[in-house]
Design an enzyme around this catalytic site. Sequence first.
Site, mmCIF file in Angstrom:
data_model
loop_
_atom_site.group_PDB
_atom_site.id
_atom_site.type_symbol
_atom_site.label_atom_id
_atom_site.label_comp_id
_atom_site.label_asym_id
_atom_site.label_seq_id
_atom_site.Cartn_x
_atom_site.Cartn_y
_atom_site.Cartn_z
ATOM 1 C CB ALA A 60 -0.883 -0.021 1.241
ATOM 2 N N GLY B 222 0.576 -4.865 1.071
ATOM 3 C CA GLY B 222 -0.642 -4.784 0.270
ATOM 4 C C GLY B 222 -0.466 -5.358 -1.124
ATOM 5 C CD GLU C 39 -2.490 -7.184 3.124
ATOM 6 O OE1 GLU C 39 -2.088 -6.042 2.806
ATOM 7 O OE2 GLU C 39 -3.058 -7.416 4.203
ATOM 8 C CD GLU D 242 1.799 -5.647 5.701
ATOM 9 O OE1 GLU D 242 2.688 -6.502 5.867
ATOM 10 O OE2 GLU D 242 0.977 -5.711 4.762
#
Length: 706
Positions: free
Chosen positions: A63, A102, A105, A125
């Site tokens: 992300a 992300g 993910e 993370e």
Amino acid sequence: MARAVTFDERGPVGLMGIDNPPVNAISHSVRCGLHDAMAQAAKNPRIKALLITSDGKQFSAGADITEFDRPQGEPSLQQVQTAIEFSSIPIVAAIGGLALGGGLELAMACHYRVAHKDAKLGMPEITLGIIPGAGGTQRLPRLIGAGAALNMILSGTPISALEAKDKGLVDDVVEGDLRHAALSFCERLVQEGRGPRPTCNRSVSDSLDEAEIASALLAHARALKGRSTQQLVIEAIKASRLPFAQGIAIEASIAQKSLASRESLALRHVFFAERESGKLSGASTIHNKRTQTPAIQRVAVIGAGTMGSGIAVAFADAALDVMINDNDPASLTRSREVVSSTYASSVRRGRIAQSVADERIRRIRHAHTLAEVADADLVIEAVFEDVETKKDVLTRLDSALPAERVIATNTSTLSVTELARATAHPERVLGLHFFVPAHASRLLEIVRTEHTSPESLATAFRIAKLLKKVAVVSRDAFGFIGNRMMLDGYFREAEQLLLEGATPAQVDTALENFGFAMGPQRVSDLGGNDVGTKARAQLFKRDSRPDPYFVIADRLTEMGRLGQKTGRGFYTYENGSREAVSDPEVHNLIEKLASDRGIRRREINDEEIIERCILSLVNVGAMVLEEGTAARAADVDVVWTSGYGFPRHLGGPMFYADTLGLSHVLEGIRHYHEKLGHYWRPARLIERLASSGSSFEAWDRTSASP
Ligand code: T1G
């Protein structure tokens, strides 16, 4: 909005290409691009499968961290994942390079995953103080099991494509042209009529029992010392036993909580600070635009001592050719042994293969004449820490090298300005202050003088990037940034506390409980009390300090108690052990030194130890800023988290001071100034910031002088 996702058709396969340099972070524009591409594909009956690929080195670094502190526009990553998961046609991820956070993910929400054999997949993370917030704690357990998912998320480090296949995280590992192989995979899916396979519909094969949790926490205890995110990870993964919709809602709530934690704010501060510190505005502008610094492939290191050999290894690790020069054959022999043993240790620990070690050793040549130094793209001197010796070397290098070639000095105590003035081209001289061990430590202080040219500085930044080191620029002053703060602040206060009644073990343990990797006296025994004594003697030629200033360490040096290398220092080390054992002889010595100075000893509690060591560190850090030695408070944080063991999850001394509030910090400094006198004089910058209710972070934004 720039198109961050391209869409092409390849027969029955729709190709969605993420194109968001430099690391394909999943920004709002990428999410919009994926959403639009899927909508476009849905209107095209020829499309029977979709493939998510990426341009550039990385599949996706995760992300977009820069979006965390502002509302994230729709569609959210979770919304894109839901659209993927419930697509009517199969969607495949082609993973090349890194798939992190992300990014992984996103791939896990796809129905199938194909990875290049060199790809790496990870959930980092936790290094940012957050938990995976886009289904990582729910889909990863469904793909590889809860126990394996817990370990992968707690470690934060990527795994290889092959390991990922073994765990069931990817369906195929390919060599050669990833896109071609992944397209063939998609075509086979279509031919075989294999449709969508929503990960969310899978169940978790194992449950997280307490024993497994305890063992995972133990395995990562060192890296997660003082941290709290790991408990949130466990809570989220436990929820993967629930129906997906419930689990993902629990994850989202926990993720928001982790994002707001001080731990996460601190870790994200350090993440960006480490990248900003290598971008001093003037030099990096020149570096990026006007000045294309020359390629660096060959480096010469002058001085085959411990530092020189370590620096040579650092460059060989970066795949550069290195010549180590020394006029003493015995030193060259010792250096060969140091280089060999360094690589043997890396192979023994499984860090590199023997073939890699052999290839790197071959890159390092030892020579006793300077004849070939002119062929080097960069020269670093690491000779004996003596000003005349270094001046002589620099003068000879200056005449041997073309005028634009950078000459660096590894001095940690001498004036780089004075050394530069021994040359006809001081503009090309700067300091590259490596930290022991030079091949492993992350920090590199780049010391600029008033003569250093932007081009030379830009070359130094390029070197730091090549070495994968964190670069921080320091102006040329006593101890540069890190050692100045260590000597005048933190370590000095630790010695004062010993004279006033604390024991070495009490001071070290208190600071290690605060979060330092190692307390000051243990660090001194590790590096050698004599090394500190010698460095302070050299530094005093530039700028002296009043007594008592390291009276205990200097007396231990006089007594030959040098630390681990002699089996005795602040502590004793039985039979070569590294375990520090308290020594009554040292306690008696400290009591005598205190008595000679009329210091009345007393009980001192841990809170006072931590407060005085940290506040003195912050105070001297502020002096370093107001004097212009460091350009930004964030740079000081980078120096102390990457080079001196300050706990990263507290953000560094200046960030930590901001979290305490500078008014509170100033009050403490003033208290100790009244009690202990001159060297606790409050830095004017702290007085100014505190009086206006400001912070170091605000100062960086408005007044920093890069
Ligand atoms: N978002 C935004 N910018 C990023 C970024 C990211 N994820 N990663 C890197 N950058 C920027 C970086 O600031 C720098 O910018 C440039 O890219 C090059 O980076 C929902 C919430 C991938 C190993 O933790 O580890 O996904 O300085 O210098 O040395 O669960 O970047 O050029 O302006 O580091 O080649 C999880 C973080 C995010 C990975 C490449 N992902 N990045 O290293 O280049 S949280 C991470 C890295 C998340 C989800 C959660 C490294 C790298 P600038 P660089 P590099």
